[in-house]
Design an enzyme around this catalytic site. Sequence first.
Site, PDB file in Angstrom:
ATOM      1  N   LEU A   1       0.842  -1.195   0.000  1.00  0.00           N
ATOM      2  CA  LEU A   1       0.000   0.000   0.000  1.00  0.00           C
ATOM      3  C   LEU A   1       0.878   1.246   0.000  1.00  0.00           C
ATOM      4  O   LEU A   1       1.925   1.289   0.657  1.00  0.00           O
ATOM      5  CB  LEU A   1      -0.918   0.009   1.217  1.00  0.00           C
ATOM      6  CG  LEU A   1      -1.863  -1.185   1.342  1.00  0.00           C
ATOM      7  CD1 LEU A   1      -2.749  -1.024   2.578  1.00  0.00           C
ATOM      8  CD2 LEU A   1      -2.715  -1.349   0.092  1.00  0.00           C
TER       9      LEU A   1
ATOM     10  N   GLY B   1       3.476  -5.229   8.207  1.00  0.00           N
ATOM     11  CA  GLY B   1       3.057  -3.866   7.889  1.00  0.00           C
ATOM     12  C   GLY B   1       1.963  -3.857   6.846  1.00  0.00           C
ATOM     13  O   GLY B   1       0.931  -4.511   6.987  1.00  0.00           O
ATOM     14  N   ASP B   2       2.188  -3.100   5.768  1.00  0.00           N
ATOM     15  CA  ASP B   2       1.194  -3.030   4.688  1.00  0.00           C
ATOM     16  C   ASP B   2       1.678  -3.789   3.453  1.00  0.00           C
ATOM     17  O   ASP B   2       1.284  -3.475   2.337  1.00  0.00           O
ATOM     18  CB  ASP B   2       0.878  -1.577   4.342  1.00  0.00           C
ATOM     19  CG  ASP B   2       2.122  -0.791   3.942  1.00  0.00           C
ATOM     20  OD1 ASP B   2       3.234  -1.339   4.028  1.00  0.00           O
ATOM     21  OD2 ASP B   2       1.980   0.380   3.544  1.00  0.00           O
ATOM     22  N   GLU B   3       2.523  -4.796   3.660  1.00  0.00           N
ATOM     23  CA  GLU B   3       3.066  -5.582   2.550  1.00  0.00           C
ATOM     24  C   GLU B   3       2.464  -6.989   2.549  1.00  0.00           C
ATOM     25  O   GLU B   3       2.446  -7.681   3.574  1.00  0.00           O
ATOM     26  CB  GLU B   3       4.586  -5.676   2.653  1.00  0.00           C
ATOM     27  CG  GLU B   3       5.228  -6.379   1.464  1.00  0.00           C
ATOM     28  CD  GLU B   3       6.744  -6.454   1.581  1.00  0.00           C
ATOM     29  OE1 GLU B   3       7.387  -6.913   0.619  1.00  0.00           O
ATOM     30  OE2 GLU B   3       7.279  -6.073   2.643  1.00  0.00           O
TER      31      GLU B   3
END
Length: 216
Positions: free
Chosen positions: A85, A125-127
């Site tokens: 993201l 995280g956002d991965e």
Amino acid sequence: MPDPLSVASGISAAGALVSVWQLRRRALRAEAEIEYLQAELAAERHAASHDPLTGLPNRRAFYQIAAALLTDAGGRPLIAVVLDLNDFKQVNDRYGHAAGDQVLVSVAQRLTAFAGDNLVARLGGDEFAGLLSSPSVDRRWIDHATRRLCEAMAAPIPVGGRSVRVTASVGLAPVSGPTQLAEALCAADAAMYRAKGVTARRSPRQLLDAPRLAEC
């Protein structure tokens, strides 16, 4: 007057019934304890291999499962996927961490729906990452799958009575075997960062309020 032998026999029979009942009760308690311990162990194993927020496999589990899938692929084409993201920190800063968590959960759900029975995971995280079976590994198929995945992420995410929009960068790369997994993920990661470079040229306001996600 009762026969002493009959009385003794009755007492012995009653004692035997009590002993059987006690043994049965202990056996049931032992079975319940074993079931509880097995459930506790399964929960611990699940927690060790899955992301607590999204329920997806975590980074360690992704690499283990992906290696096993590649070993048993039987010549089927497989595609490594990396999704990240853009400017996710702005969602947390602007709407709060609860909203950020909801965005991550929604992204996980959409990625899972896109992948179907294939492996997807939250690396941290956002991965996110995935390993998709595909009918082909040519450039046209990869570009088409990339666009479809971007479109799957494009819808606004309802959070607390409002709609939050984020952008996603996606990279895909073919992988031919267990020893090539790291190389394929690096190639997918590089493609993802090239896509991220395109969206980075847009302003933060555009990223949050655009009617669609930026194209990857």
